[in-house]
Design a protein around this motif. Structure first.
Motif, mmCIF file in Angstrom:
data_model
loop_
_atom_site.group_PDB
_atom_site.id
_atom_site.type_symbol
_atom_site.label_atom_id
_atom_site.label_comp_id
_atom_site.label_asym_id
_atom_site.label_seq_id
_atom_site.Cartn_x
_atom_site.Cartn_y
_atom_site.Cartn_z
ATOM 1 N N HIS A 256 0.820 -1.200 0.000
ATOM 2 C CA HIS A 256 0.000 0.000 0.000
ATOM 3 C C HIS A 256 0.865 1.265 0.000
ATOM 4 O O HIS A 256 2.036 1.251 0.386
ATOM 5 C CB HIS A 256 -0.895 0.033 1.248
ATOM 6 C CG HIS A 256 -1.642 -1.239 1.482
ATOM 7 N ND1 HIS A 256 -2.719 -1.616 0.728
ATOM 8 C CD2 HIS A 256 -1.456 -2.236 2.383
ATOM 9 C CE1 HIS A 256 -3.176 -2.781 1.150
ATOM 10 N NE2 HIS A 256 -2.416 -3.175 2.159
ATOM 11 N N TYR B 78 0.518 5.063 5.096
ATOM 12 C CA TYR B 78 -0.736 5.436 5.757
ATOM 13 C C TYR B 78 -0.486 5.698 7.238
ATOM 14 O O TYR B 78 0.545 5.309 7.796
ATOM 15 C CB TYR B 78 -1.790 4.343 5.576
ATOM 16 C CG TYR B 78 -1.369 2.979 6.091
ATOM 17 C CD1 TYR B 78 -1.604 2.603 7.410
ATOM 18 C CD2 TYR B 78 -0.730 2.062 5.253
ATOM 19 C CE1 TYR B 78 -1.209 1.363 7.885
ATOM 20 C CE2 TYR B 78 -0.336 0.820 5.712
ATOM 21 C CZ TYR B 78 -0.588 0.468 7.032
ATOM 22 O OH TYR B 78 -0.191 -0.764 7.504
ATOM 23 N N ASP C 79 -8.630 4.855 2.161
ATOM 24 C CA ASP C 79 -7.827 5.842 1.448
ATOM 25 C C ASP C 79 -7.715 7.171 2.185
ATOM 26 O O ASP C 79 -6.821 7.968 1.910
ATOM 27 C CB ASP C 79 -8.370 6.066 0.030
ATOM 28 C CG ASP C 79 -9.836 6.488 0.016
ATOM 29 O OD1 ASP C 79 -10.453 6.580 1.097
ATOM 30 O OD2 ASP C 79 -10.370 6.718 -1.086
ATOM 31 N N ASP D 181 -3.589 -4.335 6.036
ATOM 32 C CA ASP D 181 -4.130 -5.625 5.616
ATOM 33 C C ASP D 181 -4.827 -6.332 6.780
ATOM 34 O O ASP D 181 -5.881 -6.952 6.603
ATOM 35 C CB ASP D 181 -3.020 -6.522 5.052
ATOM 36 C CG ASP D 181 -2.617 -6.119 3.636
ATOM 37 O OD1 ASP D 181 -3.427 -5.467 2.949
ATOM 38 O OD2 ASP D 181 -1.491 -6.449 3.234
#
Length: 410
Positions: free
Chosen positions: A39, A42, A58, A131
């Motif tokens: 990814h 984040y 997101d 995840d």
């Protein structure tokens, strides 16, 4: 060290992403990030909000590093060759470096349960990565029987998120009260009451003996006293440990607490290799907090940019005064803890408790300095108190009780 051109960052979490962003404007560098997760970077602090459904995944994305940064996601580093000054990845690629920064983070601690040997059974999840969060979100639903093993900050956050999704949640905490690393007994009991009022069942001083599985799927959690909690879903929130395997295999020194030992320049025992974030141990301290990771990244960026410009006068890293804060929106409940909250002889303590309003406040003062505090409930004064503590500023000449008013006595 103006000849430095190749900076390689191992790890794409909050520390690595922050460093890459801060270094991205350096004109004579080639910056490469080797990120194990596929990814974009984040904000890990907001994972519980994603699990609760308050934010889509997101929304918690961090700003992308500058265009000049090469970001390689989904790449796992296999080995550091310090003699050849290169990093070898499992996909066979080799990345040379002049400066190497380890931002490998931490891994969830798995309790020593027989059912966990050889991997996690179906229905058993860690809660550390995006995840993990997405997998939990798919597994939980109305009426799911969920057991959270661990009543620290992460466990409490996961429990409330799961409960907000309609799960029946039980938290098992081995300690005397919830979040015992950060709170005292009074604040822990107030948090316990809040969770119970929200439908979360809490068992303290409770040790898990094992998991019961059927056909490879978890069906229950067995406690040391012989009682079994039925479970469709189990969340492991038993703490984290620094990821130091690469550093250890490369022969870098580890600290007394098991992290990668770094000095005030955030250098490891190899002067060309640095470490920041959860994996780094500075002056005997493993922080494991986002604020410390960001401060270390900023400090290292300043030092590297200084070296690139032929200067070596950037301030080093002197440690972080970190505040732990948890906001439970469904309730609501807000708590903060910082500094030393256990008084020594001669310290002054101010403590206020209002069970009716769900409020608890405690500060520890030594001389004219605020050593630490625990605040639960209406936190109108937390900003002023935290700034005073973080800046190690003298307290105002007002009665100590006034420090717990909304304006912090100012």
């Amino acid at each position: 060290m103006s000849s430095i051109t190749r900076v390689v960052i191992v790890g794409g979490g909050m520390a690595g992403a922050r460093l890459a962003q801060q270094l991205g404007t350096a004109g004579n560098t080639v910056i490469t990030v080797l990120a194990e997760e596929p990814h974009a970077p984040y904000n890990r602090v907001l994972l519980a909000d994603v699990l609760a459904g308050r934010y889509p995944a997101d929304v918690i994305a961090l700003p992308r590093p500058a265009a000049g940064v090469t970001w390689r996601g989904g790449v796992r580093v296999a080995r550091i060759d310090r003699a050849a000054r290169q990093v070898e990845c499992e996909d066979g690629s080799v990345t040379p470096y002049d400066v190497l920064v380890l931002a490998t983070g931490s891994s969830p601690v798995l309790p020593p349960l027989r059912a966990l040997i050889g991997g996690l059974p179906d229905g058993v999840h860690a809660f550390r990565t995006l995840d993990d969060c997405l997998a939990l979100g798919e597994a939980v639903g109305e009426g799911t029987r969920a057991v959270v093993i661990g009543g620290g900050l992460l466990g409490v956050s996961a429990a409330r998120a799961l409960a907000s999704r309609g799960a029946g949640v039980v938290v098992t905490q081995q300690g005397e009260y919830l979040m015992d690393r950060h709170l005292d007994a009074g604040a822990g009991q107030l948090l316990h009451s809040h969770l119970a009022a929200s439908g979360v069942e809490v068992h303290t001083e409770c040790r898990v003996r094992g998991l019961r599985t059927e056909d490879g799927r978890v069906r229950g959690v067995e406690l040391a006293d012989g009682y079994e909690l039925a479970a469709d879903l189990v969340v492991l929130a038993c703490g984290v440990r620094p990821r130091t395997g690469l550093a250890r295999e490369a022969g870098l020194a580890l600290g007394k607490r098991g992290g990668i030992a770094v000095d005030d320049r955030l250098r490891t025992s190899d002067p060309d290799v640095y470490a920041i974030g959860d994996c780094a141990e500075h002056d005997g301290v493993l922080y494991g907090l986002a604020g410390a990771a960001q401060e270390q990244a900023d400090a290292l960026a300043g030092m590297i940019n200084g070296m690139l410009n032929g200067q070596d006068d950037a301030a080093g890293y002197a440690g972080t005064r970190s505040l732990v804060r948890l906001t439970l929106s469904d309730g609501p409940l807000d708590l903060a803890a910082f500094g030393e909250t256990t008084p020594a002889p001669g310290d002054d303590v101010v403590q206020l408790a209002d069970a009716t309003r769900g409020a608890y406040r405690k500060i520890v003062v030594r001389g004219d300095r605020l050593l630490g505090g625990i605040l639960v409930g209406d936190l109108g004064s937390v900003g002023t108190l935290a700034r005073t503590w973080e800046g190690d500023e003298p307290l105002p000449a007002t009665p100590l009780l006034h420090l717990l008013t909304h304006d912090g006595g100012y």
